[in-house]
Design an enzyme around this catalytic site. Structure first.
Site, PDB file in Angstrom:
ATOM      1  N   SER A 163      -0.912  -7.575  -0.362  1.00  0.00           N
ATOM      2  CA  SER A 163      -2.010  -6.777  -0.905  1.00  0.00           C
ATOM      3  C   SER A 163      -1.896  -6.713  -2.419  1.00  0.00           C
ATOM      4  CB  SER A 163      -1.972  -5.352  -0.337  1.00  0.00           C
ATOM      5  OG  SER A 163      -2.907  -4.509  -0.989  1.00  0.00           O
ATOM      6  N   TYR A 176       2.403   2.192   0.591  1.00  0.00           N
ATOM      7  CA  TYR A 176       1.838   0.985   1.194  1.00  0.00           C
ATOM      8  C   TYR A 176       1.955  -0.170   0.199  1.00  0.00           C
ATOM      9  CZ  TYR A 176      -1.756  -2.255   2.908  1.00  0.00           C
ATOM     10  OH  TYR A 176      -2.436  -3.371   3.332  1.00  0.00           O
TER      11      TYR A 176
END
Length: 272
Positions: A163, A176
């Site tokens: 990501s 995250y």
């Protein structure tokens, strides 16, 4: 021909690339594939000729996803991505049914919390790390070591989903992002260790229009998309195309790379 069959065939046709069926005769496993990015990747690889094995936690959603594929070209195996017994079932089934594995897409990931790191429950952080990082490593380990898959002999390819949150701090999803930074480094380290037989790469998306990312854009999609040079958010098909490239022979000289698929937002000063 039923409306559902026609829709499925149309979706497969639209997903198929102009370059043809690069994965004919190959077997691919995609984790977290009942919806969103994972399902988009499964559709793309299948449209290019692969037999796809989809895994996800919920049997009902997974069954619905697999039902859209041409008969005999997709298999569903439900279970938790961080469960060793589930991984064993997946690879045992692939070994027995197909006798080979060519592509592993480590897409399963979680982010159950939103807020600043200083207020985060450490148990939640441990769970995120277990699924996103150790889970990715475990899938690769099992694919390499399971007899009957011939993953190394088939010049296997691994594509992990990272990501852009692992590249730049992103408000509310800090841990995250930390886990995805670890996935990116894990990708590079595995590529060095497993070459020349196995290539390992990753794709790092920005905001993709999926249920997983809804909180990042719902009710303000136009505002969020305005920060992107391409002026739109990503789609599962965008990420599927990048994964298919990295997993194909077209990328045969590419390993240890993290392909940023973000519509230019990070370069423009934005974040996930």
């Amino acid at each position: 021909m039923s409306d559902s069959t026609s829709a499925t065939q149309s979706a497969a046709t639209s997903a198929a690339p102009k370059s043809g069926r690069r994965f004919e005769g190959q077997v691919a496993v995609i984790t977290g594939a009942s919806r969103g990015i994972g399902l988009g990747i499964a559709r793309r690889l299948n449209a290019e000729g692969a037999t796809v094995v989809l895994t996800a936690r919920k049997p009902e959603a997974l069954g619905e996803a697999v039902a859209e594929f041409p008969e005999g070209t997709a298999l569903a195996i439900a279970g938790k991505a961080d469960d060793p017994a589930h991984r064993a079932e997946v690879f045992d089934t692939i070994a027995e049914k197909f006798g080979r594995l060519d592509v592993l897409v480590a897409n399963a990931g979680i982010n159950p919390v939103y807020g600043p790191l200083v207020d985060m429950e450490l148990d939640a952080a441990r769970k995120i790390f277990d699924v996103n990082v150790l889970g990715t490593l475990a899938w690769v380990q099992d694919a390499v070591h399971r007899n009957g898959l011939n993953f190394r002999e088939n010049r296997g390819r691994v594509v992990a989903i990272s990501s852009v949150a692992g590249q730049v701090p992103s408000e509310g999803i800090g841990f995250y992002g930390i886990s995805k930074a670890a996935v990116s480094h894990l990708t590079k380290t595995l590529a060095v260790e497993l070459g020349p037989d196995i290539r390992v790469n990753a794709v790092a998306p920005a905001v993709v229009k999926t249920k997983f990312a809804t909180a990042l854009y719902e009710g303000r999609e136009e505002e969020v998309a305005s920060a992107y040079p391409v002026k739109r958010l990503g789609t599962p098909e965008d990420i599927a195309g990048a994964v298919a490239y990295l997993a194909s022979e077209d990328a045969d000289w590419i390993t240890a790379q993290v392909l940023t698929a973000d519509g230019g937002v990070v370069t423009a000063g934005g974040s996930a």
